[in-house]
Design a protein around this motif. Structure first.
Motif, PDB file in Angstrom:
ATOM      1  N   GLY A  79       0.790  -1.229   0.000  1.00 50.38           N
ATOM      2  CA  GLY A  79       0.000   0.000   0.000  1.00 50.38           C
ATOM      3  C   GLY A  79       0.817   1.271   0.000  1.00 50.38           C
ATOM      4  O   GLY A  79       0.261   2.370   0.111  1.00 50.38           O
ATOM      5  N   THR A  80       2.139   1.142  -0.136  1.00 54.86           N
ATOM      6  CA  THR A  80       3.022   2.307  -0.213  1.00 54.86           C
ATOM      7  C   THR A  80       4.113   2.037  -1.245  1.00 54.86           C
ATOM      8  O   THR A  80       4.352   0.893  -1.621  1.00 54.86           O
ATOM      9  N   LEU A  81       4.754   3.115  -1.670  1.00 51.48           N
ATOM     10  CA  LEU A  81       5.948   2.981  -2.510  1.00 51.48           C
ATOM     11  C   LEU A  81       7.138   3.414  -1.681  1.00 51.48           C
ATOM     12  O   LEU A  81       7.158   4.526  -1.148  1.00 51.48           O
ATOM     13  N   ASP A  82       8.129   2.539  -1.569  1.00 49.89           N
ATOM     14  CA  ASP A  82       9.367   2.936  -0.926  1.00 49.89           C
ATOM     15  C   ASP A  82      10.297   3.505  -1.992  1.00 49.89           C
ATOM     16  O   ASP A  82       9.948   3.569  -3.178  1.00 49.89           O
ATOM     17  N   PHE A  83      11.462   3.930  -1.574  1.00 45.61           N
ATOM     18  CA  PHE A  83      12.386   4.580  -2.513  1.00 45.61           C
ATOM     19  C   PHE A  83      12.745   3.660  -3.666  1.00 45.61           C
ATOM     20  O   PHE A  83      12.773   4.095  -4.815  1.00 45.61           O
ATOM     21  N   ARG A  84      12.998   2.387  -3.399  1.00 40.99           N
ATOM     22  CA  ARG A  84      13.371   1.455  -4.459  1.00 40.99           C
ATOM     23  C   ARG A  84      12.247   1.335  -5.487  1.00 40.99           C
ATOM     24  O   ARG A  84      12.489   1.422  -6.687  1.00 40.99           O
ATOM     25  N   GLU A  85      11.022   1.124  -5.033  1.00 39.95           N
ATOM     26  CA  GLU A  85       9.885   1.002  -5.957  1.00 39.95           C
ATOM     27  C   GLU A  85       9.712   2.289  -6.763  1.00 39.95           C
ATOM     28  O   GLU A  85       9.425   2.243  -7.959  1.00 39.95           O
ATOM     29  N   TYR A  86       9.902   3.418  -6.101  1.00 38.04           N
ATOM     30  CA  TYR A  86       9.767   4.720  -6.755  1.00 38.04           C
ATOM     31  C   TYR A  86      10.792   4.879  -7.878  1.00 38.04           C
ATOM     32  O   TYR A  86      10.451   5.277  -8.990  1.00 38.04           O
ATOM     33  N   ILE A  87      12.031   4.559  -7.608  1.00 38.50           N
ATOM     34  CA  ILE A  87      13.098   4.709  -8.611  1.00 38.50           C
ATOM     35  C   ILE A  87      12.921   3.710  -9.751  1.00 38.50           C
ATOM     36  O   ILE A  87      13.097   4.065 -10.928  1.00 38.50           O
ATOM     37  N   ILE A  88      12.567   2.495  -9.442  1.00 35.17           N
ATOM     38  CA  ILE A  88      12.325   1.505 -10.498  1.00 35.17           C
ATOM     39  C   ILE A  88      11.186   2.001 -11.394  1.00 35.17           C
ATOM     40  O   ILE A  88      11.261   1.910 -12.624  1.00 35.17           O
ATOM     41  N   ALA A  89      10.138   2.534 -10.786  1.00 31.26           N
ATOM     42  CA  ALA A  89       9.010   3.073 -11.560  1.00 31.26           C
ATOM     43  C   ALA A  89       9.465   4.214 -12.459  1.00 31.26           C
ATOM     44  O   ALA A  89       9.124   4.273 -13.645  1.00 31.26           O
ATOM     45  N   LEU A  90      10.238   5.115 -11.910  1.00 31.98           N
ATOM     46  CA  LEU A  90      10.748   6.249 -12.678  1.00 31.98           C
ATOM     47  C   LEU A  90      11.594   5.763 -13.849  1.00 31.98           C
ATOM     48  O   LEU A  90      11.435   6.211 -14.985  1.00 31.98           O
ATOM     49  N   HIS A  91      12.466   4.831 -13.577  1.00 25.31           N
ATOM     50  CA  HIS A  91      13.341   4.283 -14.616  1.00 25.31           C
ATOM     51  C   HIS A  91      12.530   3.585 -15.717  1.00 25.31           C
ATOM     52  O   HIS A  91      12.748   3.835 -16.904  1.00 25.31           O
ATOM     53  N   LEU A  92      11.605   2.735 -15.307  1.00 20.78           N
ATOM     54  CA  LEU A  92      10.814   1.988 -16.291  1.00 20.78           C
ATOM     55  C   LEU A  92      10.043   2.909 -17.221  1.00 20.78           C
ATOM     56  O   LEU A  92       9.986   2.687 -18.424  1.00 20.78           O
ATOM     57  N   THR A  93       9.435   3.930 -16.658  1.00 22.61           N
ATOM     58  CA  THR A  93       8.577   4.785 -17.471  1.00 22.61           C
ATOM     59  C   THR A  93       9.347   5.810 -18.284  1.00 22.61           C
ATOM     60  O   THR A  93       8.829   6.328 -19.266  1.00 22.61           O
ATOM     61  N   SER A  94      10.574   6.106 -17.890  1.00 24.54           N
ATOM     62  CA  SER A  94      11.311   7.141 -18.619  1.00 24.54           C
ATOM     63  C   SER A  94      12.417   6.600 -19.513  1.00 24.54           C
ATOM     64  O   SER A  94      12.683   7.151 -20.567  1.00 24.54           O
ATOM     65  N   SER A  95      13.060   5.520 -19.103  1.00 25.12           N
ATOM     66  CA  SER A  95      14.224   5.092 -19.879  1.00 25.12           C
ATOM     67  C   SER A  95      14.491   3.603 -19.833  1.00 25.12           C
ATOM     68  O   SER A  95      15.530   3.167 -20.275  1.00 25.12           O
TER      69      SER A  95
END
Length: 164
Positions: A79-95
């Motif tokens: 039910g939350t995003l930690d830093f790792r999930e956040y960065i993986i999400a950012l990476h996946l969607t941008s590059s």
């Protein structure tokens, strides 16, 4: 994830993210500092994520789509995003690499997480996307794509799927 006493990013998470993304150690440390300022407890709730997402779409209703995006990034389903999930999400969607983007897209459309995508799930995601398109822009869409149902039908047909 981080060092609880210092608030520093753990070496284990840092190494994992350097391997899993295109970001350098310096970039990850800057992202982490920013993340910690915005989320001092080290987590983003779904409500916070939806609020942030809403700032990018001020003239539409992105809540439904943001909810699905959040679900697809919350890999441990807490039910939350930690830093790792956040960065993986950012990476996946941008590059991220194409196959990783496709895996993420599948997880977005697999609403019930059963390992397959139904026509109903496609319609659910397309409907959420349509709520982010301003009405005046919807009017300019091609006739065969100017409603969530028509767009979902067209996408489903593109992949040569029957009704099931």
């Amino acid at each position: 994830m981080g060092n609880a006493k210092s608030g520093a990013l753990s070496k284990e998470v840092l190494e994992d993210l350097k391997t899993s993304t295109r970001y350098s150690e310096e970039e990850l440390c800057r992202w982490y500092e920013s993340f910690q300022r915005q989320c001092p407890d080290g987590r983003i709730s779904r409500a916070e994520f939806e609020k942030i997402y809403g700032t990018f779409f001020p003239n539409s209703d992105p809540q439904g789509y943001a909810r699905h995006v959040f679900r697809s990034f919350d890999t441990n389903d807490d039910g939350t995003l930690d830093f790792r999930e956040y960065i993986i999400a950012l990476h996946l969607t941008s590059s991220g690499k194409t196959h990783l983007k496709l895996e993420w897209a599948f997880s977005l459309f697999d609403v019930d997480r059963n390992g397959s995508v139904s026509k109903g799930e496609v319609l659910e995601i397309i409907t959420a996307i349509f709520k982010m398109i301003p009405p005046e822009e919807q009017k300019s869409l091609p006739e065969d794509e100017n409603s969530p149902q028509k767009r979902a039908d067209k996408l489903w047909a593109y992949f040569n799927k029957g009704e099931n």
